[in-house]
Design an enzyme around this catalytic site. Structure first.
Site, short mmCIF file in Angstrom:
data_model
loop_
_atom_site.label_atom_id
_atom_site.label_comp_id
_atom_site.label_asym_id
_atom_site.label_seq_id
_atom_site.Cartn_x
_atom_site.Cartn_y
_atom_site.Cartn_z
CE LYS A 126 41.33 37.54 25.09
NZ LYS A 126 40.37 39.10 25.36
CD GLU A 148 33.60 39.25 22.02
OE1 GLU A 148 33.16 38.47 21.74
OE2 GLU A 148 35.10 39.14 22.42
CB SER A 420 47.76 39.05 28.86
OG SER A 420 48.52 39.92 27.28
C1 LIG Z 1 47.13 37.84 24.48
C2 LIG Z 1 45.76 38.61 24.86
N1 LIG Z 1 46.62 40.26 24.98
C3 LIG Z 1 45.31 40.83 25.89
C4 LIG Z 1 44.68 40.65 25.22
C5 LIG Z 1 43.57 42.33 25.26
O1 LIG Z 1 42.28 41.22 26.26
P1 LIG Z 1 42.36 42.04 27.38
O2 LIG Z 1 42.44 43.12 27.76
O3 LIG Z 1 41.06 41.84 27.52
O4 LIG Z 1 43.23 41.40 27.96
C6 LIG Z 1 44.26 39.64 24.15
C7 LIG Z 1 42.61 39.82 23.14
O5 LIG Z 1 42.95 39.36 22.20
C8 LIG Z 1 45.07 38.76 23.93
O6 LIG Z 1 44.63 38.26 22.98
#
Ligand SMILES: Cc1ncc(COP(=O)(O)O)c(C=O)c1O
Lengths: 467, 280
Positions: A126, A148, A420
Site C-alpha cells: 500500500k 478508507e 502483498s
Molecule cells: C496486505 C494486503 N494485500 C492485499 C490487499 C487488497 O487490496 P488490493 O486488491 O488493492 O491489493 C490489502 C488491502 O487492505 C492488503 O492489506
C-alpha cells in the site's frame, strides 16, 4: 434469497458486448488493444466497457484537477525522481524476490518465488500508492488527506505518509474492521491520524468509502481523497496502477536475473485489485505468462458468504466506476464476506473486469479455509507470516503449482506470488482461527504468571477505595 | 405531431416537459415552485404515497420520489437512516412505479424519481424509462450520473419523453455548466453547497452564484436544493431561483409526525414562495 449475488455469466457477457460498442466512443474492443500492441499502460478513463466517472458533479472538478496534476507529474523528471528516492530510502525498495523452496513442495513441486511487498515500510504494498498520491496532494496545495481502510494497511500507510509529509490525516474504517484489525487502529493513532469508525451498512470497506466520499464532497478545497486501491472513478484506477507498476517491473527483472527466464504463472490476491494490477503490469504483454487473480471465496461461493466479485458478480456502477459488482436483482450492493478485511469488498477495479472479459487474466475464488491453510504452510515452511489477504494468493499458487505439475516436470515450472503484506496485523485472527485462544480471548498459556503486575490491587473493591 | 411521436423522434422540447410545465404554472402565479423529496417505502410504501399526496395537496408543485439504495453517497444521516429502514423492511425497486402512479393519479404535481444510477442500470435503462413513463412519471433526477456517462439515458429519455434533471454544483466550471444545462430537460438542479443532503442553519452563499452560472449558461429553469430547511430559507431562494427543493426537513417531519406533519410542513414552506409584489 435476493441477497445472494447471481451467477449470470451469459447476461454479463451480453452486457459487455452491447456496451463495448456504445461506451461514449471510448470503448476499446479487445482486438484493438492486442493490435495496438500493449495492455500495460491503459490510460483510462475506460477499460473496454468498464471504468468511467459515475460520480456526483460536485466532485468532477476535483477529479479533473487530480488527473491534470497526475498527468503533469508523470512527465516531470523531478517527480519521478522524488518517487524513486522515497521508494529506495523510505520504503526500502526494491523489495526482495525470495525463492520459497520448502513451500514449493506443497505446490506440486513447482518453483515458487515470493515478491516481498511484506518487507516494505508499513508492511504491505500500500505504501507505493500512498507516497505517490500524498506527493500529488502536496502539488495540488491540499493540506489534508482522507482515506478508507479495510485491513488497516492502507490507513496505516496513509497515516505514515501524512506524518512524513506534514499533512493532516483522517481515516474512515468500518466498525467491524476496527474490531478485526484493532492493532492497526492503534498504529494509525500513534502516527497522529484520526480514525473514524463507520457504523453504516455492513460496517466494512464499502461503507468506509461512502463516508470518505461524503467527507470529500464537503472538504474538497483542502482535502485529497487518497483512495487505496485501483478502483473508483477515473483517474484513480490508472493512477493507482501507475504507482504500483514498480512491483511488476522489479519482479520481471528479478526473475530474469535469478532464473534466466520469465515465469509460467503470476499469482496475486484481489481486493480492489491494486497489488494484483501492479505485479500483472510487468507481464501483461508476455503471452506465455499466465496471470491469476484470487478473489475471496469466504465460506464458499455457493454459500453466498464471499467476496468473489468477478466470479459471481455482474457489471454495475459503484464508487465511481463501471465494473463487476456483487449486487442483487434490484441493483443493491450485496454485502461481501471474507476472513480477510482487505479483500472484503463487493466491487473490483475496472481494469480487472476488462482483463477478465478479454481472457488475459484468470480470476478464481479461494475460501477462508484454503487461505488459512496456505497461511499456516508459509509460516512453517519459510518462516514468513503472511497477511491473510496475501494468503489467498499463496493458496492459489498451491493450486496452480499442482496443475502445472500435471503438464510435466514441476521443477521446471516457475510461479511468482505477490506477497502483498505481512501478517502481524492478523495474528489475533489467525490465533482465533487455529484455536489458540482461551474462552477469554487470551492466547492459551499466557495467563499463568503468578507475579502481580505493578500497581495491581488484589481485591477490586479495595483497589477502588484506595483510588 | 403528438408529444409521444415527438418523443419517439427525440425532438422533445423544454415545453413538453412535465416538470418545466409545473414550474411555469408557479411562475404564472408570481411565485417559485416548491419541490419536495420523499423516499419511496419509508416508513412503508403506503405511507410514502400518503405523505407525497399530502405534500402535493399542501403546495408542492413537483414531487421527488427517491429510490432507497444501499450506497447513497450524496445523502446525509437523516435520509440515509430513512432509506436504510425502507430497505430493511423489504423495499423493492419496482415499487417506485406504484408510488409514482398513485401520486400522479391523486395530484396535479409532476412526479420525478430521484435515483442513484446502479438500480436503473440493473433493470435496464430502457426498461426503467418505459415503466416510469407508463406510471406517469415526469423523469429522473440523477445524483451520480453526469451527462458524460449518460448516452443510454439520453436515448431512453428521448424515446419516452422523460425529463433529465442533472445536478450542477458550486465547483462546476463554466464549460461543464454549459454542457450540463444543454443536456438537461425539465430544470437544472443547482446544488447549494459542497456537501451532502442534510438540514443546515443557513442557505450557503454559493447557492446564488450557482444559479447565476446556470442562467449564464442558458438554463431556463433552475431550482436550488441541499440544506433548505424552513420557510425563511425558501423565501430567500425564491427571490432568485425558479424552484426550491426541500428534502431532509420533509423526511424528518414524516419520521416524527407521519403524513399529516408532512402536509403541515409543506403548507408552511409554501408560505415562503411568493416573490416581492406577488402575494401568493
Ligand atoms: C496486505 C494486503 N494485500 C492485499 C490487499 C487488497 O487490496 P488490493 O486488491 O488493492 O491489493 C490489502 C488491502 O487492505 C492488503 O492489506
Amino acid at each position: 434469497m435476493r441477497l445472494v449475488a447471481e451467477n449470470a455469466p451469459e447476461a454479463a457477457a451480453a452486457d459487455f458486448t452491447s456496451r463495448a460498442a456504445d461506451t461514449n466512443g471510448s470503448g476499446t474492443e479487445p482486438a484493438d488493444v492486442f493490435l495496438s500492441g500493449s495492455l500495460r499502460h491503459s490510460p483510462g478513463p475506460y477499460f473496454g466497457a468498464y471504468g468511467g466517472r459515475w460520480m456526483p458533479e460536485s466532485l468532477i472538478a476535483a477529479l479533473d484537477e487530480l488527473e491534470e496534476t497526475f498527468e503533469k507529474a508523470k512527465q516531470d523528471p523531478e517527480f519521478v525522481a522524488e518517487i524513486a528516492e522515497l521508494n529506495r530510502n523510505y520504503s526500502g525498495r526494491p523489495s526482495l524476490l525470495t525463492e520459497a523452496k520448502r513451500f514449493s513442495q506443497h505446490a506440486g513441486g513447482a518453483r515458487v518465488f515470493l515478491k516481498r511487498e511484506d518487507l516494505n515500510h508499513t508492511g504491505s504494498h500500500k505504501i507505493n500508492n500512498v507516497l505517490g498520491q500524498a506527493l500529488l496532494a502536496k502539488r495540488m496545495g491540499k493540506t489534508r488527506i482522507i482515506a478508507e481502510t479495510g485491513a488497516g494497511q492502507h490507513g496505516v500507510a496513509s497515516a505514515t505518509a501524512a506524518a512524513f509529509l506534514g499533512l493532516e490525516c483522517v481515516v474512515y474504517m468500518g466498525a467491524e474492521d476496527c474490531r478485526r484489525q484493532a492493532l492497526n487502529v492503534a498504529r494509525m493513532q500513534l502516527l497522529g491520524a484520526t480514525v473514524v469508525p463507520v457504523t453504516n451498512g455492513s460496517q466494512t470497506l464499502k461503507d468506509a468509502i461512502n463516508d470518505a466520499l461524503r467527507d470529500w464532497v464537503a472538504n474538497v478545497q483542502t482535502t485529497h481523497y487518497l483512495l487505496g486501491t485501483a478502483a473508483g472513478a477515473h483517474p484513480f484506477p490508472a493512477m493507482v496502477r501507475f504507482f504500483h507498476e514498480v512491483i511488476g517491473d522489479e519482479a520481471r527483472s528479478q526473475i530474469l536475473e535469478q532464473t534466466g527466464r520469465l515465469p509460467d504463472a503470476v499469482c496475486a490476491c484481489i481486493g480492489g485489485g491494486s497489488n494484483a494490477i501492479g505485479i500483472f503490469h510487468g507481464f501483461l504483454d508476455d503471452p506465455d505468462v499466465e496471470l491469476f487473480g484470487f478473489e475471496a471465496g469466504g465460506s464458499g461461493v455457493e454459500t453466498g458468504h464471499h467476496a468473489a466479485t468477478i466470479t459471481l458478480g455482474r457489471p454495475g456502477v459503484l464508487h465511481g466506476a463501471r465494473s463487476y459488482l456483487m449486487q442483487d436483482e434490484d441493483g443493491q450492493t450485496v454485502e461481501s464476506h471474507s476472513i480477510s478485511a482487505g479483500l472484503d469488498y463487493p466491487g473490483v477495479g475496472p481494469e480487472h473486469s476488462y482483463l477478465h472479459d478479454i481472457g488475459r487474466v484468470t480470476y478464481e475464488p479461494i475460501t477462508d479455509s484454503e487461505a488459512m491453510d496456505a497461511f499456516s504452510v508459509l509460516c512453517r515452511t519459510e518462516g514468513i507470516i503472511p497477511a491473510i489477504e496475501s494468503s489467498h494468493a499463496l493458496a492459489g499458487a498451491i493450486k496452480v503449482g499442482k496443475r502445472l505439475a500435471e503438464e510435466g516436470d514441476a521443477s521446471e515450472k516457475i510461479i511468482i506470488v505477490n506477497l502483498s503484506g505481512r501478517g502481524d496485523k492478523d495474528v489475533q485472527t489467525a490465533a482465533d482461527w487455529f484455536g489458540m485462544l482461551d474462552e477469554n480471548g487470551q492466547v492459551r498459556g499466557t495467563t499463568l504468571s503468578t507475579r502481580r503486575p505493578k500497581g495491581f490491587a488484589p481485591n477490586g473493591d479495595e483497589g477502588e477505595e484506595n483510588a | 405531431m403528438s408529444a409521444m411521436e415527438q418523443a419517439a423522434e427525440g425532438t422533445v422540447e423544454g415545453h413538453a416537459s412535465k416538470s418545466a410545465a409545473a414550474i411555469d404554472r408557479a411562475k404564472a402565479e408570481g411565485r417559485a415552485a416548491l419541490v419536495g423529496y420523499l423516499p419511496a417505502g419509508f416508513p412503508s410504501v403506503q405511507e410514502s404515497i400518503d405523505a407525497a399526496i399530502e405534500l402535493a395537496h399542501n403546495g408542492a408543485d413537483i414531487i421527488e420520489i427517491g429510490i432507497p439504495y444501499s450506497d447513497p453517497v450524496m445523502d446525509g444521516s437523516v435520509i440515509q437512516a430513512a432509506t436504510t429502514e425502507a430497505l430493511a423492511s423489504g423495499f423493492r425497486v419496482a415499487s417506485v412505479f406504484d408510488v409514482v402512479k398513485a401520486v400522479t393519479d391523486a395530484t396535479d404535481a409532476a412526479v420525478l424519481v430521484m435515483t442513484y444510477w446502479n438500480p436503473v442500470m440493473r433493470m435496464g435503462v430502457d426498461e426503467f424509462a418505459r415503466r416510469l413513463a407508463r406510471a406517469g412519471g415526469a423523469g429522473l433526477i440523477t445524483p451520480d450520473l453526469i451527462p458524460d456517462e449518460a448516452s443510454e439515458w439520453f436515448e431512453a429519455s428521448d424515446r419516452y419523453g422523460l425529463d433529465r434533471v442533472f445536478l450542477v454544483a458550486p465547483s462546476t466550471t463554466p464549460e461543464r455548466m454549459a454542457m450540463t444545462v444543454d443536456a438537461t430537460r425539465g430544470f437544472t438542479y443547482a446544488v447549494s453547497l459542497m456537501g451532502v443532503t442534510g438540514a443546515r442553519a443557513a442557505v450557503d452563499e454559493s447557492a446564488q452564484r450557482v444559479v447565476a452560472g446556470a442562467r449564464e449558461a442558458g438554463a431556463e429553469r433552475v431550482c436550488v436544493g441541499l440544506g433548505v430547511s424552513n420557510a425563511e430559507h425558501v423565501r430567500e431562494i425564491a427571490a432568485y431561483a425558479d424552484g426550491v427543493i426541500v428534502g431532509t426537513a420533509i423526511v424528518s417531519a414524516l419520521r416524527d409526525g407521519g403524513p399529516a406533519a408532512v402536509g403541515r410542513l409543506a403548507a408552511a414552506l409554501s408560505g415562503g414562495l411568493a416573490r416581492e409584489g406577488h402575494p401568493a
